[in-house]
Enzyme design. Sequence first.
Site, short mmCIF file in Angstrom:
data_model
loop_
_atom_site.label_atom_id
_atom_site.label_comp_id
_atom_site.label_asym_id
_atom_site.label_seq_id
_atom_site.Cartn_x
_atom_site.Cartn_y
_atom_site.Cartn_z
CB ALA B 35 -0.90 0.00 1.23
CG ASP B 36 0.05 4.52 -2.74
OD1 ASP B 36 -1.02 4.60 -2.12
OD2 ASP B 36 0.13 4.68 -3.97
CB SER B 37 0.64 7.89 1.62
OG SER B 37 0.64 8.56 0.38
#
Lengths: 417, 78
Positions: B35-37
């Site tokens: 996951a990214d931000s």
Amino acid sequence: MELKRVVVTGIGALTPLGNTKDEYWDSLAKGVSGAAPITRFDTEKFRTKFACEVKGFEPTDFLDRKEARKMDPNTQYGMVTGEEAIKDSGMDLDSVDKSRIGVIWGSGIGGFSTFQDEMINFAKGDGTPRFNPFFVPKMIADITPGLLSIKYGFMGPNFATVSACASSNNAITDAYAYIQLGKANAILTGGSEAGVIESGIGGFNAMKALSERNDSPETASRPYDKDRDGFVLGEGAGAIMLEELEHAKARGAKIYAEVLGSGMSADAYHITQPHPEGTGIELVMRNALEDAGLTADKIDYLNTHGTSTPLGDAGEIKAAQRVFGGNAEKMNISSTKSMTGHLLGAAGAVEFIACLMALEKGIVPPTINHFTDDPEIDPNLNLTFNEAQEREVNIAMSNTFGFGGHNTSIIIGKYTG
Amino acid sequence: MSEIAQKVTSIIIDKLGVEESEVTPEASFTNDLGADSLDTVELIMEFEKEFNISIPDDQAENIATVGHAISYLEENVK
């Protein structure tokens, strides 16, 4: 400074007529209409109930599900055609200098359905802002070139052009100019649009811009016919790999054509209406010819903007007659929007690809749906009505114009060494 | 597995495009599940929607693993 020469080495297309370049070319040559009743939403309350939709397209056939979910259809279309053009170019991505490859991409609107969905969602709530974190990056028109660069590692010039229905011709023009100036070895260019949604049909209906021929969608887009009643909304994408000639030759690339010149101008008149004298349109075709160093008699085929609107079609033809003089009656002229509908920001790209077919195959795609001559249109012109015509096309010009009064014209020719 | 844990797992599979076997209690959204931000913000929003609660930002910042999410929700969902 000597300008570099620029050639076309790759093509990708996702259109209402076919989901690959070859399918698109086949349908253009056959004179097929891409129009049909809208399948995406319930059109009961809409004045126009048909469009030229892309058919049988499953994003997950090309993109992984997680990737696809974060993209507006506008971007999905761009990613798929971008990949087709890169593969078609035969470029070995492991050996080229990717810091010298750019992406310049056009879209008139951008992530239209993403915007619509988020607004509907917000309006249904109690006023608490609960926007999806991907809302803005999915919506913005420049995310397609951004994502193409991320996927393929292209670190050269990268941005989007926005000039309504002229957007992708502006993208191609910029890509051509940057390669000429030596700022990149190759640029993936073109454009995409995905506006067949409630806001798109409703918005253009409010302007009275769309055909309302609901009893016969496939004959609704009829540029130059006396009974034309507006454009038919289309969607899709076109991608073109433009490459500096020596770079293309060094890797033994197939060369489809050379870009010979481009023109830009503005009507400086009205937000949506064409200038009654077509002065900006005349100017843009003259600018393109001058840029290419060509006289008007050298153009074999003109792919017009020709959207099937009453004022626009007649004005463009009259302007073309002033530019081309005696050659206007010798050249082939056609509006492929009669088949594809109007792909807005992707129109320039798919019409550029139609011109490439004329050069490559010696087939001029037709203006279908001609039933009744319009007294405003000179009958001595060859508007390639109803059926494709075989002709050796050495040089072709493609016009697109956008709301706001943006005019663009690009000239391509067979690469002759 | 509790009903909450099942729902959390299926949201994570759907949003992050991962396999069920990867969704272990100690799995970190960013370090293990890709996951990214923005993905993590979306996950929190999906939990809020699914369980009809509001997770304050200062508490959302502490939800970094699958286990954190499940235990937070088990404590706070009525």
